[in-house]
Design an enzyme around this catalytic site. Structure first.
Site, PDB file in Angstrom:
ATOM      1  N   HIS A 397       0.836  -1.320   0.112  1.00 51.28           N
ATOM      2  CA  HIS A 397      -0.152   0.195  -0.023  1.00 51.28           C
ATOM      3  C   HIS A 397       1.216   0.999   0.513  1.00 51.28           C
ATOM      4  O   HIS A 397       1.584   1.923  -0.823  1.00 51.28           O
ATOM      5  CB  HIS A 397      -0.613   0.253   1.281  1.00 51.28           C
ATOM      6  CG  HIS A 397      -1.663   1.496   1.295  1.00 51.28           C
ATOM      7  ND1 HIS A 397      -2.321   2.321   1.875  1.00 51.28           N
ATOM      8  CD2 HIS A 397      -3.294   1.754   1.007  1.00 51.28           C
ATOM      9  CE1 HIS A 397      -2.320   3.327   1.778  1.00 51.28           C
ATOM     10  NE2 HIS A 397      -3.264   2.843   1.131  1.00 51.28           N
ATOM     11  N   CYS A 707      -0.016  -3.547 -16.098  1.00 51.24           N
ATOM     12  CA  CYS A 707      -0.895  -2.234 -15.196  1.00 51.24           C
ATOM     13  C   CYS A 707      -0.251  -3.186 -13.795  1.00 51.24           C
ATOM     14  O   CYS A 707       0.744  -2.388 -12.907  1.00 51.24           O
ATOM     15  CB  CYS A 707      -1.650  -3.303 -14.909  1.00 51.24           C
ATOM     16  SG  CYS A 707      -2.652  -4.155 -14.198  1.00 51.24           S
TER      17      CYS A 707
HETATM   18  C1  PEP Z   1      -0.886  -6.757  -9.928  1.00 53.82           C
HETATM   19  O1  PEP Z   1      -0.472  -7.960  -9.146  1.00 53.82           O
HETATM   20  O2  PEP Z   1       0.471  -6.308 -10.936  1.00 53.82           O
HETATM   21  C2  PEP Z   1      -1.261  -5.756  -9.697  1.00 53.82           C
HETATM   22  C3  PEP Z   1      -1.289  -4.500 -10.300  1.00 53.82           C
HETATM   23  O3  PEP Z   1      -2.462  -6.079  -8.603  1.00 53.82           O
HETATM   24  P1  PEP Z   1      -1.810  -5.867  -7.311  1.00 53.82           P
HETATM   25  O4  PEP Z   1      -0.685  -5.012  -7.549  1.00 53.82           O
HETATM   26  O5  PEP Z   1      -2.968  -4.706  -7.083  1.00 53.82           O
HETATM   27  O6  PEP Z   1      -1.706  -6.772  -6.602  1.00 53.82           O
END
Ligand code: PEP
Ligand code: MG
Length: 758
Positions: A397, A707
């Site tokens: 976070h 992402c």
């Molecule tokens: C990921 O796992 O790369 C992602 C973008 O999701 P999170 O970081 O929220 O798990």
């Protein structure tokens, strides 16, 4: 000398009469700054009172004690205060105070509430500061109460702390007087703070923060305020960020106590200040900075359309190099090491935060040090100059939010909260992941781009690969849109939901599902509006059980051996379908509202049957899948290696969640600082999976994107372009760099192709 003088009748030359506070208020009025009106009971009136009432000799004798003996000191305080409070105030002085208050009421058109403040002054050293030694009485109304408060201020000159201080500093008690300042209280309908110069860089930009009600809400950080930036040179408003203002503090007319209430729905997302008010405030900020010769941190309020300046003091966060310029942080003593989670360097004062309740400790530019940040700590994170945590990896976070806020961060230090102490001065290098002792010269290029800073003109190279942006906090939508990104490649909703303080199940159990859907819509809409018609891919809920457990309604969350491999993402939504259906209803409503740029992305998928099941619920809820972009995150090897099955089932896009794909491919817990050294998205096993998926999807006309954090790394971005990805979604602060990297990579590929042809 009169017993009372109007504030506008005094100026900086009147220190001996009205003390530092009174002189400064008078001076401000005289240079055109609207401070709340009032008057001063002069230092001479106080002196006159002591002499004419006949207590002088006894009073000063009572102060002849050994101030290092606590019992003697307290007795001196009690004796002196009693003498003052029992003595008869000469009639003419009493009358002057009472009638001046009444005149003030006449001026204001009502019996006003006033603050009665102490402004002490030394006869032979008028510039000495006794700030904070004497008392202030707030919310006084009526001549009797005001007169009583003035006497109490006089008596407070003989508080134990004040007596001790004067003896320690070598001031004779007889030579120190007190002026009582009686000043109208402003019952602000809106208020806030402003900095006359950009607080972290010192640029000539006035940064204004504003919220509804009294200023404490903004000062204490309990509300996310609107943020406006004014260019002092061009005299224009450079940026406006409108926050969702949840609460406001007002004065209860009956008890006179301040109370926190919910902001009425209509005002929650309304702009607090008009353009005129913003520019007018900026003008005052400029006048004050010019007057004092240094940048100012100013509190202000607006009552009945009139602006008042309530306080002005020097900004302490613009750090001019105190040490030789050659000394950069590289040469300092290292206090703790961790992961450089958000780039930039900043120096400041350490504030250890154990829960959101401590957030008021954080002043603009302070270094927030905590075990791990939580969604309710975001208001404090906005003010922090840098963030340091004990726990977490690159995708925790603290890391995600810091990058979004453009705030340097070092995470996973294991021991920052025990090694660093409250009040310590440190320098944080968010690129290298180091916290250094002391304030160091921060190279200009290493300063973070202030999150609230001006929207700089972006010259945007056109790229064939789309460059998108990731968002976790909807109130960063305008900053994200200002990057001119081609859309949002990931809108995480769990930060929004965790910020509600109650689990989705709480809403379901308490039959408040409409409220929950509204909250979802509100957050998503902010982003979808800011980007319309550019696509916004919203990811369905992906919060691990351990994050829910601390929330209301989270008591029954199962304790999982490894929450990262546990009940999260689509696997939870498909077992708790009641919740998933609420999300789907929110998407449906958003489309009905015309926001057809909203797409849906499913997290943690590992088998095609999960996509199938999700689709069938969506169809049952009446979602028209023909009209909505639907995709999955590829973040398990399970999904990557069976991507053909998903293509056959039918989907519009896939997006690589490399934060998870890396942990599941390499067996490296992304939140575990002990194995953080093994964590790399550039491992050939990850790249192989990406390549495989992109090839299959390209053949089938399915869009591909990334992402995960790796999309923000130029090296990875370059590889992805070569592999043939359709879009890259980066953090707000990385969009420009990624775009440039991609443009260059594309040009190189074209040149290569041309050369090969010839
Ligand atoms: C990921 O796992 O790369 C992602 C973008 O999701 P999170 O970081 O929220 O798990
Ligand atoms: Mg993930």
């Amino acid at each position: 000398m009169d017993a009372v003088v109007w504030l506008e009748e005094v100026g900086k030359e009147d220190l001996a009469t009205v003390g530092g506070k009174g002189a400064s208020l008078g001076e401000m009025i005289n240079i055109g700054v609207p401070v709340p009106g009032g008057f001063a009971v002069t230092a001479q009136a106080f002196r006159d009172f002591i002499t004419r009432s006949g207590i002088s000799k006894k009073l000063f004798e009572s102060l002849e004690v050994d101030v290092n003996d606590q019992a003697q000191l307290l007795k001196a305080e009690a004796d002196a205060k009693k003498l003052i409070m029992d003595a008869k105030v000469p009639k003419d002085i009493e009358k002057a105070i009472r009638s001046r208050y009444e005149e003030l009421c006449k001026r204001e058109g009502k019996e006003v509430f006033v603050a009665v403040r102490s402004s002490a002054t030394a006869e032979d050293l008028p510039t000495a500061s006794f700030a904070g030694q004497q008392e202030t009485y707030l919310n006084m109304r009526g001549a009797d109460n005001v007169f009583e408060a003035v006497r109490k201020c006089w008596a407070s000159l003989y508080g134990a702390r004040a007596i001790f201080y004067r003896v320690e500093q070598g001031f004779a008690h007889e030579k120190v007087n007190l002026s009582a300042i009686v000043q109208k209280m402003v019952d602000s309908e809106k208020s806030g703070v402003m900095f006359s110069s950009q607080p972290s860089t010192g640029e000539p930009l006035v940064v204004i923060e504003a919220a509804w009600g009294l200023g404490e809400a903004v000062v204490s950080g309990s509300v996310s305020p609107d943020n406006y930036v004014v260019d002092r040179v061009k005299k224009t408003v450079e940026s406006k960020f409108i926050a969702a203002k949840e609460i406001m503090i007002i004065r209860d007319p009956k008890t006179l106590k301040t109370v926190t209430i919910k902001v009425p729905p209509k005002k929650k997302e309304a702009v607090v200040l008009t353009e005129d008010e913003i520019l007018q405030l900026a003008k005052y900020a400029e006048i004050l900075e010019k007057h004092y010769g240094i940048p100012q941190d100013i509190e202000w309020g607006v009552e009945k359309n009139k602006i008042y300046i309530l306080q002005s003091r020097p900004i302490t966060t613009i750090h001019k190099a105190k040490k030789p310029a050659a000394e950069t942080a590289e040469s300092g003593k290292v206090l703790v090491n961790g992961l450089g989670a958000s780039p930039g360097m900043a120096s400041g004062i350490v504030r250890i935060i154990t829960s959101a309740k401590d957030l008021s400790k954080i002043q603009q530019g302070d270094i927030m040090v905590t075990k791990m940040t939580m969604p309710d700590m975001v208001p404090g994170m906005r003010r922090a100059g840098a963030i340091v945590t004990d726990e977490g990896g690159m995708a925790c976070h603290a890391a995600i939010v810091s990058r979004e806020l453009g705030c340097p961060a070092v995470v996973g230090t294991k021991k920052a909260t025990s090694v660093l102490k409250d009040g310590m001065e440190v320098t944080v290098d968010g690129r290298k992941g180091i916290v250094f002792e002391g304030r160091m010269t921060v190279p200009e290029a290493a300063k973070p781009a202030a999150a609230s800073g001006p929207l700089t003109m972006i010259t945007k190279p056109i790229t064939a690969t789309e460059i998108k942006v990731n968002i976790s906090e909807p109130d960063r939508a305008s900053a994200a849109a200002a990057t001119l990104a081609d859309g949002v490649g990931l809108l995480r909703i769990e930060h929004m939901i965790l910020g509600l303080g109650k689990t989705p199940n709480w809403y379901i159990k308490n039959e408040k599902t409409d409220e929950y859907i509204d909250e979802l819509i509100k957050g998503i809409k902010t982003v979808a509006d800011a980007f319309y018609p550019r696509p916004v891919w919203v990811r369905t809920l992906d919060a691990p059980t351990d994050e829910f457990r601390a929330m209301e309604g989270g008591e029954g969350e199962p304790i999982e051996h490894n929450p990262m491999l546990g009940w999260r993402g689509i696997r939870r939504d498909l077992t708790e379908t009641a919740h998933f259906r609420l999300e789907v209803r929110a998407f449906k409503k958003l489309h009905e509202m015309g926001l057809d740029n909203v797409g849906i992305m499913l997290p943690m998928v590992q088998h095609v049957k999960e996509l199938k099941a999700a689709k069938s619920i969506m169809i049952q809820e009446g979602l028209d899948l023909e009209k909505i972009d639907l995709g999955i995150m590829v973040e398990t090897p399970g999904a990557a290696l069976t991507i053909e099955d998903f293509i056959d089932e039918g989907l519009n896009f896939v997006s690589f969640g490399t934060n998870d794909l890396t942990q599941y491919t390499l067996a490296v817990d992304r939140n575990n600082e002990n194995v953080a050294g093994l964590y790399t998205e550039l491992h050939p096993a990850i790249l192989k999976q990406i390549e495989y998926v992109v090839e299959r999807c390209s053949e089938a006309g399915v869009k591909t994107s990334i992402c995960g954090q790796a999309g923000s790394y130029p090296e990875m971005a370059k590889r992805l372009v070569e592999i043939g990805i359709t879009s890259i979604s980066a953090n707000i602060d990385a969009v420009a760099v990624v775009r440039e990297t991609v443009a260059r990579a594309e040009k190189i590929m074209m040149l290569r192709a041309l050369r090969d042809k010839n």
